[in-house]
Design a protein around this motif. Structure first.
Motif, PDB file in Angstrom:
ATOM      1  N   ASP A 120       0.816  -1.210   0.000  1.00  0.00           N
ATOM      2  CA  ASP A 120       0.000   0.000   0.000  1.00  0.00           C
ATOM      3  C   ASP A 120       0.854   1.267   0.000  1.00  0.00           C
ATOM      4  O   ASP A 120       0.579   2.212  -0.742  1.00  0.00           O
ATOM      5  CB  ASP A 120      -0.896   0.021   1.250  1.00  0.00           C
ATOM      6  N   THR A 121       1.862   1.298   0.870  1.00  0.00           N
ATOM      7  CA  THR A 121       2.658   2.515   1.021  1.00  0.00           C
ATOM      8  C   THR A 121       3.419   2.844  -0.259  1.00  0.00           C
ATOM      9  O   THR A 121       3.566   4.013  -0.612  1.00  0.00           O
ATOM     10  CB  THR A 121       3.649   2.361   2.173  1.00  0.00           C
ATOM     11  N   LEU A 122       3.896   1.830  -0.953  1.00  0.00           N
ATOM     12  CA  LEU A 122       4.599   2.057  -2.207  1.00  0.00           C
ATOM     13  C   LEU A 122       3.641   2.559  -3.276  1.00  0.00           C
ATOM     14  O   LEU A 122       3.968   3.478  -4.036  1.00  0.00           O
ATOM     15  CB  LEU A 122       5.286   0.771  -2.653  1.00  0.00           C
ATOM     16  N   GLN A 127       1.651   6.951  -6.697  1.00  0.00           N
ATOM     17  CA  GLN A 127       0.473   7.695  -7.131  1.00  0.00           C
ATOM     18  C   GLN A 127       0.575   9.184  -6.822  1.00  0.00           C
ATOM     19  O   GLN A 127      -0.124   9.999  -7.447  1.00  0.00           O
ATOM     20  CB  GLN A 127      -0.782   7.105  -6.476  1.00  0.00           C
ATOM     21  N   SER A 128       1.447   9.541  -5.885  1.00  0.00           N
ATOM     22  CA  SER A 128       1.576  10.948  -5.486  1.00  0.00           C
ATOM     23  C   SER A 128       2.710  11.669  -6.230  1.00  0.00           C
ATOM     24  O   SER A 128       2.997  12.829  -5.929  1.00  0.00           O
ATOM     25  CB  SER A 128       1.813  11.049  -3.977  1.00  0.00           C
ATOM     26  N   THR A 129       3.363  11.004  -7.180  1.00  0.00           N
ATOM     27  CA  THR A 129       4.442  11.664  -7.919  1.00  0.00           C
ATOM     28  C   THR A 129       3.893  12.816  -8.760  1.00  0.00           C
ATOM     29  O   THR A 129       2.718  12.837  -9.119  1.00  0.00           O
ATOM     30  CB  THR A 129       5.196  10.675  -8.820  1.00  0.00           C
ATOM     31  N   THR A 130       4.780  13.750  -9.092  1.00  0.00           N
ATOM     32  CA  THR A 130       4.382  14.999  -9.735  1.00  0.00           C
ATOM     33  C   THR A 130       5.069  15.184 -11.085  1.00  0.00           C
ATOM     34  O   THR A 130       5.956  14.403 -11.466  1.00  0.00           O
ATOM     35  CB  THR A 130       4.773  16.182  -8.839  1.00  0.00           C
ATOM     36  N   VAL A 131       4.685  16.254 -11.766  1.00  0.00           N
ATOM     37  CA  VAL A 131       5.362  16.628 -13.006  1.00  0.00           C
ATOM     38  C   VAL A 131       6.815  16.985 -12.720  1.00  0.00           C
ATOM     39  O   VAL A 131       7.714  16.670 -13.519  1.00  0.00           O
ATOM     40  CB  VAL A 131       4.633  17.806 -13.689  1.00  0.00           C
ATOM     41  N   GLU A 132       7.076  17.622 -11.584  1.00  0.00           N
ATOM     42  CA  GLU A 132       8.450  17.963 -11.231  1.00  0.00           C
ATOM     43  C   GLU A 132       9.296  16.708 -11.026  1.00  0.00           C
ATOM     44  O   GLU A 132      10.472  16.672 -11.408  1.00  0.00           O
ATOM     45  CB  GLU A 132       8.480  18.823  -9.969  1.00  0.00           C
ATOM     46  N   THR A 162       4.777  16.740 -19.253  1.00  0.00           N
ATOM     47  CA  THR A 162       3.612  17.535 -18.843  1.00  0.00           C
ATOM     48  C   THR A 162       2.677  16.736 -17.937  1.00  0.00           C
ATOM     49  O   THR A 162       1.604  17.222 -17.584  1.00  0.00           O
ATOM     50  CB  THR A 162       2.829  18.010 -20.080  1.00  0.00           C
ATOM     51  N   VAL A 163       3.085  15.518 -17.578  1.00  0.00           N
ATOM     52  CA  VAL A 163       2.284  14.677 -16.686  1.00  0.00           C
ATOM     53  C   VAL A 163       3.180  14.169 -15.560  1.00  0.00           C
ATOM     54  O   VAL A 163       4.398  14.348 -15.584  1.00  0.00           O
ATOM     55  CB  VAL A 163       1.650  13.492 -17.447  1.00  0.00           C
ATOM     56  N   SER A 164       2.590  13.519 -14.590  1.00  0.00           N
ATOM     57  CA  SER A 164       3.350  13.042 -13.424  1.00  0.00           C
ATOM     58  C   SER A 164       4.321  11.935 -13.824  1.00  0.00           C
ATOM     59  O   SER A 164       4.207  11.320 -14.891  1.00  0.00           O
ATOM     60  CB  SER A 164       2.396  12.516 -12.358  1.00  0.00           C
TER      61      SER A 164
END
Length: 298
Positions: A120-122, A127-132, A162-164
């Motif tokens: 779950d934690t991974l 899922q929380s990664t960003t464009v940066e 332009t996406v995560s």
């Protein structure tokens, strides 16, 4: 190393486990790969040792910065010690695992989701990664300059994403094993690699043999995408068949299996190392890292 039932691992412990995982993976005589006494024309075993040492600092700070920044810093640190790409795939796999292990603890790294396949934690981290994060990883990939990268129809690494990071990995999952791990929450690593290594160690195999068996098990299950990109799907499927044959003949556990592994090694070596199962080696390193985090060194 501490593990299940013991105290939590600190950031320095996690970094040491990552370095040791890379050293154990590079040192095992995996067919078609660099190992002691078996070098490639443009990269030697010592380059992998230096690269393993280089990533310790960046990974020890994985909890203090975004995932993409850690990946970029680890690739930059490696570039000070190696002129060729020795560990991009390994860094991409180990960085999120290290971040979760430091932030959440090893026990939570192994807490499975409802599917009982991936942690779950991974999944939450990916899922929380960003464009940066994607920008930093693209910069790291351009610096490492892996062979056979080719061009993508969308979100190509030469362009600004332009996406995560997770979305970029999902786009590449069909052609790249490391991207597939991001897209599936490391399903192959946790579902095939870790059980294979744990089983081999429980059976009394030393680290070299256990790592080779894990590598063969992973390659037998999935054609290597590094070979596919550089040499085509047929060559990658042929390498997987060789792994299946070696395992069927006993692998590292029998004389006949060891002869098959030697035959396989010769078949996979060519001047341009097009048939090098490099992606499978990366997955093997990730499995070793997880087993070490969970007390496998003891």
């Amino acid at each position: 190393m501490t593990g299940e039932g013991a105290g939590p691992l600190g950031a320095a412990d996690v970094a040491v486990a990552a370095q040791l995982a890379c050293l154990l993976e590079a040192s095992a005589p995996k067919p078609g790969n660099v190992s002691p006494g078996r070098h490639f024309s443009d990269v030697r075993y010592e380059d992998f040792l230096a690269s393993a040492a280089a990533i310790g600092g960046p990974l020890s700070g994985a909890a203090s910065r975004p995932l993409g920044a850690t990946i970029r810093l680890a690739v930059e640190a490696t570039a000070h010690w190696s002129r060729t790409n020795t560990n991009l795939g390994v860094i991409l796999l180990l960085a999120p695992l290290a971040k979760v292990a430091i932030e959440e603890g090893v026990g939570n790294l192994f807490r499975k989701s409802a599917s009982e396949k991936v942690p779950d934690t991974l999944l939450h981290l990916l899922q929380s990664t960003t464009v940066e994060d994607a920008r930093d990883v693209y910069a790291a990939i351009r610096l490492a300059a892996p062979g056979g990268l080719g061009e993508a129809a969308a979100q190509d690494v030469k362009d600004d994403p332009t996406v995560s990071l997770l979305e970029t990995m999902r786009l590449a999952a069909g052609r790249d094993a490391i991207a597939r791990e991001y897209a599936t929450g490391f399903e192959t690593t946790f579902g095939i690699g870790v059980p294979a290594l744990q089983g081999a160690r429980r059976d009394g195999l030393d680290w070299d043999d256990a790592v080779v068996e894990t590598f063969l098990t992973l390659l037998a299950a999935h054609p290597d995408t590094h070979i596919s990109r550089r040499g085509g799907a047929a060559r990658a499927q042929a390498a997987s068949r060789l792994a299946q044959i070696a395992l069927a003949e006993g692998g590292v556990r029998s004389d006949g299996g060891r002869r098959s592994i030697e035959d396989m090694d010769r078949a996979l070596r060519d001047p341009q190392h097009i048939a090098n199962p490099g992606a499978t080696a990366d997955l093997t390193a990730a499995a070793i890292f997880i087993v070490l985090l969970y007390g496998g060194w003891r």
